[in-house]
Scaffold this motif. Structure first.
Motif, PDB file in Angstrom:
ATOM      1  N   LEU A   1      39.913  28.943  53.298  1.00 19.94           N
ATOM      2  CA  LEU A   1      39.740  29.590  52.000  1.00 19.94           C
ATOM      3  C   LEU A   1      40.206  31.042  52.043  1.00 19.94           C
ATOM      4  O   LEU A   1      40.801  31.542  51.083  1.00 19.94           O
TER       5      LEU A   1
ATOM      6  N   VAL B   1      37.971  35.801  44.703  1.00 17.21           N
ATOM      7  CA  VAL B   1      37.350  34.625  45.307  1.00 17.21           C
ATOM      8  C   VAL B   1      36.659  34.977  46.616  1.00 17.21           C
ATOM      9  O   VAL B   1      35.455  34.748  46.776  1.00 17.21           O
TER      10      VAL B   1
ATOM     11  N   MET C   1      32.871  27.782  46.245  1.00 18.67           N
ATOM     12  CA  MET C   1      33.943  26.897  46.714  1.00 18.67           C
ATOM     13  C   MET C   1      33.662  26.390  48.117  1.00 18.67           C
ATOM     14  O   MET C   1      33.836  25.190  48.403  1.00 18.67           O
TER      15      MET C   1
END
Length: 282
Positions: free
Chosen positions: A123, A145, A154
């Motif tokens: 990620l 993010v 996530m």
């Protein structure tokens, strides 16, 4: 009958030995460590008071409240996402045949075999604002993010992805399509068939998968460790709080937070058994 009794008599000592080995194994790996956590949660540590009042006071620490609030937020959204997409993917895998179906089925199990640390690193490589593939583009529209709540959601959604799917798929295969086809033949739309026929049939499986997903999400550490700042009031989840407080010699708070997660896990087990009990009694 005599042969059966003789067989039972001959297997008696072996059965007792196996039971003892299994109980000892579970005791050493599960019961004993968890009981130590429970005992130290309410015991005086490093000159601090013990008991239930001290336990509540430690959980009232604003940093602890923030950590559990963040963990709850992450768990809610991750489980919600996985429930919606889990039911959809389950229907896709069972009700349709298409190229790449087996590949999709294998990918669903990927979070079970890949280390959560690797998930967090992936990620970061994909969504970091420095060198990530999508990080700069998302940051340009105000979406960060990594080191933010979306990244934590996530990461948690990824590691808890398979649970709903792997519970719903066998149930869909078992119930077949007869009821759905009958509803469609009588003029029901696809959504009406899903809400009135399919969903009630898989309700227990969905609930079971949701409970397992919640338990998994609450205890996630590796993936969130990579994508979070991990500091107090700044991306510190409950599991990161336990590590930070234990490493900073605040063992009493670490044990109190760990005890809450243990209680959550036990409640998840109880709920799972309550869900499964009607199925086993029919």
């Amino acid at each position: 009958m005599a042969d059966q009794n003789r067989t039972r008599t001959q297997r008696g000592p072996v059965t007792l030995v196996l039971r003892f080995v299994v109980i000892a194994y579970v005791f050493v790996l599960v019961i004993w460590p968890v009981s130590v956590v429970v005992q130290r949660t309410f015991a005086p540590l490093n000159g601090q008071e013990g008991g239930f009042g001290a336990f509540v006071a430690r959980l009232s620490d604003p940093a602890v409240v923030y950590a559990f609030s963040l963990t709850g937020t992450i768990t809610f959204w991750a489980v919600l996402i996985n429930t919606v997409f889990g039911v959809g993917v389950s229907l896709l895998l069972v009700r349709y045949r298409f190229p790449g179906r087996r590949v999709l089925s294998v990918l669903v199990d990927l979070p079970m075999s890949v280390s959560p640390v690797v998930v967090g690193l992936a990620l970061v490589l994909a969504y970091s604002t420095g060198s990530g593939w999508f990080g700069e583009s998302l940051a340009s529209i105000g979406i960060n993010v990594i080191f933010s709540t979306p990244g934590l959601i996530m990461a948690t959604a990824f590691i808890s992805l398979p649970f709903v799917i792997r519970e719903v798929v066998p149930v869909l295969e078992e119930i077949g399509t007869e009821s759905e086809q009958a509803a469609l033949s009588l003029g029901a739309s696809g959504w009406q068939t899903f809400w009135r026929i399919t969903l009630p049939s898989i309700r227990s499986a969905v609930l079971y998968g949701v409970v397992l997903s919640i338990a998994r999400a609450l205890g996630e550490f590796g993936a969130v460790k990579i994508v979070s700042q991990g500091a107090a009031f700044n991306g510190e989840t409950a599991t990161l709080l336990i590590q930070n407080r234990y490493g900073n010699f605040d063992e009493s708070t670490a044990y109190a937070a760990a005890f809450v997660l243990v209680v959550a896990a036990v409640l998840a087990i109880v709920v799972v058994n309550l869900i499964r009990k009607p199925e086993g009694s029919t």
